[in-house]
Design an enzyme around this catalytic site. Structure first.
Site, PDB file in Angstrom:
ATOM      1  N   ASP A 191       1.018  -0.782  -0.166  1.00  0.00           N
ATOM      2  CA  ASP A 191      -0.129  -0.167   0.311  1.00  0.00           C
ATOM      3  C   ASP A 191       0.776   1.366  -0.192  1.00  0.00           C
ATOM      4  O   ASP A 191       1.855   1.354   0.921  1.00  0.00           O
ATOM      5  CB  ASP A 191      -0.628  -0.226   1.574  1.00  0.00           C
TER       6      ASP A 191
ATOM      7  N   ASP B 205      -3.180   5.056  -2.442  1.00  0.00           N
ATOM      8  CA  ASP B 205      -4.132   5.227  -1.337  1.00  0.00           C
ATOM      9  C   ASP B 205      -4.747   6.736  -2.251  1.00  0.00           C
ATOM     10  O   ASP B 205      -3.909   7.699  -2.650  1.00  0.00           O
ATOM     11  CB  ASP B 205      -3.791   5.603  -0.929  1.00  0.00           C
TER      12      ASP B 205
ATOM     13  N   GLU C 112      -6.303   4.359  -5.869  1.00  0.00           N
ATOM     14  CA  GLU C 112      -7.557   4.089  -5.432  1.00  0.00           C
ATOM     15  C   GLU C 112      -8.261   5.656  -5.733  1.00  0.00           C
ATOM     16  O   GLU C 112      -7.625   6.738  -5.065  1.00  0.00           O
ATOM     17  CB  GLU C 112      -7.984   4.109  -3.294  1.00  0.00           C
TER      18      GLU C 112
ATOM     19  N   HIS D 211     -11.267  -2.763   3.824  1.00  0.00           N
ATOM     20  CA  HIS D 211     -11.270  -2.289   4.693  1.00  0.00           C
ATOM     21  C   HIS D 211     -11.577  -1.076   5.244  1.00  0.00           C
ATOM     22  O   HIS D 211     -11.940  -0.673   6.734  1.00  0.00           O
ATOM     23  CB  HIS D 211      -9.128  -1.623   5.029  1.00  0.00           C
ATOM     24  N   ASP D 212     -12.358  -0.628   3.541  1.00  0.00           N
ATOM     25  CA  ASP D 212     -13.184   0.655   4.925  1.00  0.00           C
ATOM     26  C   ASP D 212     -14.501   0.052   4.666  1.00  0.00           C
ATOM     27  O   ASP D 212     -14.916   1.759   4.533  1.00  0.00           O
ATOM     28  CB  ASP D 212     -12.593   1.863   3.382  1.00  0.00           C
TER      29      ASP D 212
HETATM   30  C1  NOJ Z   1      -8.131   4.772   1.789  1.00  0.00           C
HETATM   31  C2  NOJ Z   1      -7.901   3.767   3.424  1.00  0.00           C
HETATM   32  O1  NOJ Z   1      -8.425   2.616   2.346  1.00  0.00           O
HETATM   33  C3  NOJ Z   1      -8.002   4.773   4.143  1.00  0.00           C
HETATM   34  O2  NOJ Z   1      -8.803   3.359   4.898  1.00  0.00           O
HETATM   35  C4  NOJ Z   1      -7.469   5.543   5.056  1.00  0.00           C
HETATM   36  O3  NOJ Z   1      -8.011   5.911   5.830  1.00  0.00           O
HETATM   37  C5  NOJ Z   1      -7.673   6.782   4.093  1.00  0.00           C
HETATM   38  N1  NOJ Z   1      -7.334   6.630   2.179  1.00  0.00           N
HETATM   39  C6  NOJ Z   1      -6.786   7.807   4.382  1.00  0.00           C
HETATM   40  O4  NOJ Z   1      -5.200   6.903   4.194  1.00  0.00           O
END
Ligand code: NOJ
Length: 562
Positions: free
Chosen positions: A98, A200, A259, A332-333
Site C-alpha cells: 500500500d 491510496d 484508489e 477495509h473501509d
Molecule cells: C483510504 C484508505 O483506504 C483508508 O483506510 C484511509 O483512512 C484513507 N485513505 C486515508 O489514508
C-alpha cells in the site's frame, strides 16, 4: 486481446492488524501472516495486497506513515517483512504494498521539520496557508474524517491542510523535491522485490490552484463543505502520474491500482488507458456510494439491484475497449459484502457464493478482502466504546456529542456502514478470540466466530471457501473469464443480474439471483441452447422444467453451445 498477468490475477487483501497475531499483544503482525501463507496458497490467489505496514503512530491504523522505509513496531521488523516476501514468492504469490502518498503522519520527520519554521527547507513539503484577518480558516473545506480540513499550528501561526485526520497532513505535490523524495522511496521498495502498488487516494494529490472555498447558495457563512471538486482528479494529477510512471514504474514489472473516490468512467479511462502510461486500474466508488443519502455515507438509504447493476454495467461497458476494471464489493473501509449486498442470515452461504460469482465473472481483476472467502459478516457492537475507527469516532463526536443527534440512529448507521465491520479479527477457528490472538484483541472478535471460521470452512467441502477456490482455479483455466466480452441480458429484471461473456467461439451465460425468493427468467431464444454448468452455488442441478427458475440467491454459470 492484450494479455497481462494483472488482468488474469486474483488479489487478496490483508489488513495486517486484524489477520493473525503471533506474539499475544492482540495486534496482528507479519509473523502471523507468515504462519498463514499455506492457507493463501490453498485458496489459490495470485497476489497479496498488504494494507500499510510502515512505521506509524496509528491514528488511522497505518494510513498515517511516520517512516516510509521501516516497519511498524507492532507488526515486526524489516527482516520479518523480507521473510514474508520470500515466503510469498516461494509459493508463487506476488506482493502488492500500500502506497500512502497523498499525506504522511504529522510525526514524519518531514512534517516535524516543516512545522518548525516558515523558512525550513521542508516547509513546502506540506500545504501551509495563513488564516484570514480574524483568524478564519484558509477555506471552508471539511475533512473527510469530520471537522475542518485545516489545523492551526502554534509554532508559525499558520494552518496546514489535512483532508483526513489532523495527524495526516497532505503532502504538497506541487513541490518537485517532494515528488523526487517519494519516487526514491518507491524505488527503495521496488528494488527489494515488491511486485505491486495500491495507491491510496491517489486522485487527491493535485489540488486546484488557490484552494478555493466551496460556493453554494445554501451554504451559510462559516459552514464547512466537502470541497472534493477542488482536490479529486485535480488539474495536475495526470501529469504527476505520468512523471511517476516515467521515473519509477516503467523501470519495473509492477502491478498498479489507484484508489480513486469520485472518479467517473471518463476519469478512469484517463488513469488506465494503456497508451497513457499512468496506472493499470483504479478502484472506483460509484457502487460503494449506492446506499448513501444526500447527507453522505452515514445517511443509509436502501439500494436496489437495478441501481447496483446499472453502475456495474456502465463500468463494464465504459472500460470495455480502453482501460481496465478492478472488481470489489468490500475492503477495509467498507462493510462486509454479504451483509450489505447479500443475506447474512439464512442465505449467508448462498449469497456469499453468488456475490463471489459476480466478482469473478465480470470483466476485470477481482479483489478479495480477508474473511470474505469464508463469508464473514458485519458486527453490531452494542456500545460506542467497542469501536476503534477514527472515522466512526470523529463522526459520532460531531453528530451526537457536539451536534445533539440521536445516539440510536447513529449507532444503527455505524452497524450498517462503519469501517470496523471489516476490521474485526479474522476468524480462524472456534477457540477463544477465534484463534486470532492469545491476548486481548485490539478490536473485539465478531461473536459469530463459533459458526463462521476457517477451520469449519476447510472441513466442509460445500463451504464458501471451496467455492472461491474453484472460481479462482476456473480463472486460470478459462481466458474467457478475464477477456471475454461482456453483454447484459434482462436489463429491467428487478432481482436477476444476467449477462454473457464471449471469447472467440465460446460463450458463457451468468445468472445471479439477488433475492431471497425464487425468480423465473425469460431468456432470449438464441440462448435457449444446450448448457453445460461451469459452476453453481446449489449442489443439485435444477429440474429440467425449472431450468429457468433461480432459487434464493442462486448463481449459475453455463457454457452455451448450439
Ligand atoms: C483510504 C484508505 O483506504 C483508508 O483506510 C484511509 O483512512 C484513507 N485513505 C486515508 O489514508
Amino acid at each position: 486481446m492484450n494479455r497481462a498477468f494483472w488482468k488474469e490475477a486474483v488479489v487478496y487483501q490483508i489488513y495486517p492488524r486484524s489477520y493473525q497475531d503471533s506474539n499475544g499483544d492482540g495486534i496482528g503482525d507479519l509473523r502471523g501472516i507468515i504462519s498463514r501463507l499455506d492457507y493463501l496458497k490453498k485458496l489459490g490467489v495470485d497476489v497479496v495486497w498488504l494494507s500499510p505496514v510502515y512505521k506509524s503512530p496509528n491514528d488511522d491504523n497505518g494510513y498515517d506513515i511516520s517512516d516510509y522505509e521501516d516497519i511498524m513496531d507492532e507488526f515486526g521488523t524489516l527482516q520479518d517483512w523480507e521473510e514474508l516476501l520470500a515466503g510469498l514468492h516461494e509459493r508463487g504469490i506476488k506482493l502488492m504494498m500500500d502506497l500512502v502518498i497523498n499525506h504522511s503522519s504529522d510525526e514524519h520527520a518531514w512534517f516535524v521539520e516543516s512545522r518548525s519554521s516558515k523558512d525550513n527547507p521542508y516547509r513546502d513539503y506540506y500545504i501551509w496557508r495563513p488564516g484570514g484577518p480574524d483568524g478564519e480558516l484558509p477555506n471552508n473545506w471539511s475533512s473527510i474524517f469530520s471537522g475542518p480540513a485545516w489545523e492551526l499550528d502554534e509554532a508559525t501561526g499558520e494552518y496546514y491542510l489535512h483532508l483526513f485526520s489532523r495527524k495526516q497532513p497532505d503532502l504538497n505535490w506541487e513541490n518537485p523535491k517532494l515528488r523526487e523524495a517519494l519516487y526514491k522511496m518507491m524505488t527503495f521498495w521496488l528494488d527489494k522485490g515488491v511486485d505491486g502498488l495500491r495507491m491510496d487516494v491517489i486522485n487527491m494529490i493535485s489540488k486546484v490552484d488557490g484552494l478555493p472555498s466551496v460556493k453554494r447558495d445554501d451554504l451559510e457563512p462559516g459552514r464547512l463543505a466537502g470541497g472534493g471538486e477542488y482536490y479529486m482528479n485535480g488539474p495536475r494529477v495526470h501529469e504527476y502520474l505520468q512523471e511517476m510512471n516515467r521515473e519509477v514504474l516503467s523501470k519495473y514489472e509492477v502491478m498498479t491500482v489507484g484508489e480513486t473516490p469520485g472518479a467517473s468512467v471518463g476519469d478512469a479511462i484517463l488513469y488506465t488507458a494503456e497508451d497513457r502510461k499512468e496506472l493499470q486500474m483504479v478502484f472506483q466508488f460509484e457502487h460503494m456510494d449506492i446506499d448513501a443519502g444526500p447527507g453522505g455515507k452515514w445517511e443509509v438509504t436502501p439500494w436496489s439491484l437495478k441501481g447496483l447493476r446499472s453502475i456495474l454495467h456502465k463500468w463494464q461497458v465504459g472500460l470495455a475497449e480502453q482501460g481496465w476494471n478492478s472488481l470489489y464489493l468490500n475492503n477495509h473501509d467498507q462493510p462486509r459484502m454479504v451483509s450489505r449486498f447479500g443475506h447474512d442470515g439464512e442465505y449467508r452461504v448462498q449469497s456469499a457464493k453468488m456475490l463471489a460469482t459476480l466478482l469473478h465473472t465480470l470483466k476485470g481483476t477481482p479483489y478479495i478482502y480477508q474473511g470474505e472467502e469464508i463469508g464473514m459478516t458485519n458486527v453490531k457492537f452494542p456500545v460506542l466504546e467497542d469501536y476503534k475507527d477514527i472515522e466512526i469516532l470523529n463522526m459520532y463526536r460531531e453528530k451526537v456529542t457536539e451536534g445533539g443527534g440521536d445516539h440510536d440512529t447513529i449507532l444503527k448507521a455505524i452497524h450498517a456502514k462503519g469501517r470496523d465491520n471489516a476490521r474485526t479479527p479474522m476468524q480462524w477457528d472456534d477457540s477463544a478470540n477465534a484463534g486470532f490472538t492469545e491476548g486481548t484483541p485490539w478490536l473485539k472478535v465478531n461473536p459469530n466466530y463459533k459458526d463462521i471460521n476457517v477451520e469449519q470452512a476447510l472441513a466442509d467441502p460445500d463451504s464458501v471457501f471451496y467455492y472461491y477456490q474453484k472460481l479462482i482455479a476456473l480463472r486460470k483455466e478459462h481466458l474467457i473469464m478475464s477477456y471475454g466480452k461482456y453483454e447484459l441480458l434482462l436489463p429491467d429484471h428487478e432481482y436477476i443480474y444476467a449477462y454473457t461473456r464471449a471469447l472467440d467461439n465460446e460463450k458463457w451465460l451468468v445468472l445471479l439471483n439477488f433475492s431471497d425468493a425464487r425468480q423465473t427468467v425469460q431468456l432470449p431464444d438464441e440462448l435457449a441452447s444446450v448448457r453445460e454448468t461451469i459452476i453453481s452455488n446449489y449442489r443439485d442441478e435444477p429440474a429440467a422444467v425449472e431450468r429457468d427458475t433461480l432459487r434464493p440467491y442462486e448463481a449459475r454459470v453455463y457454457r452455451l453451445s448450439n
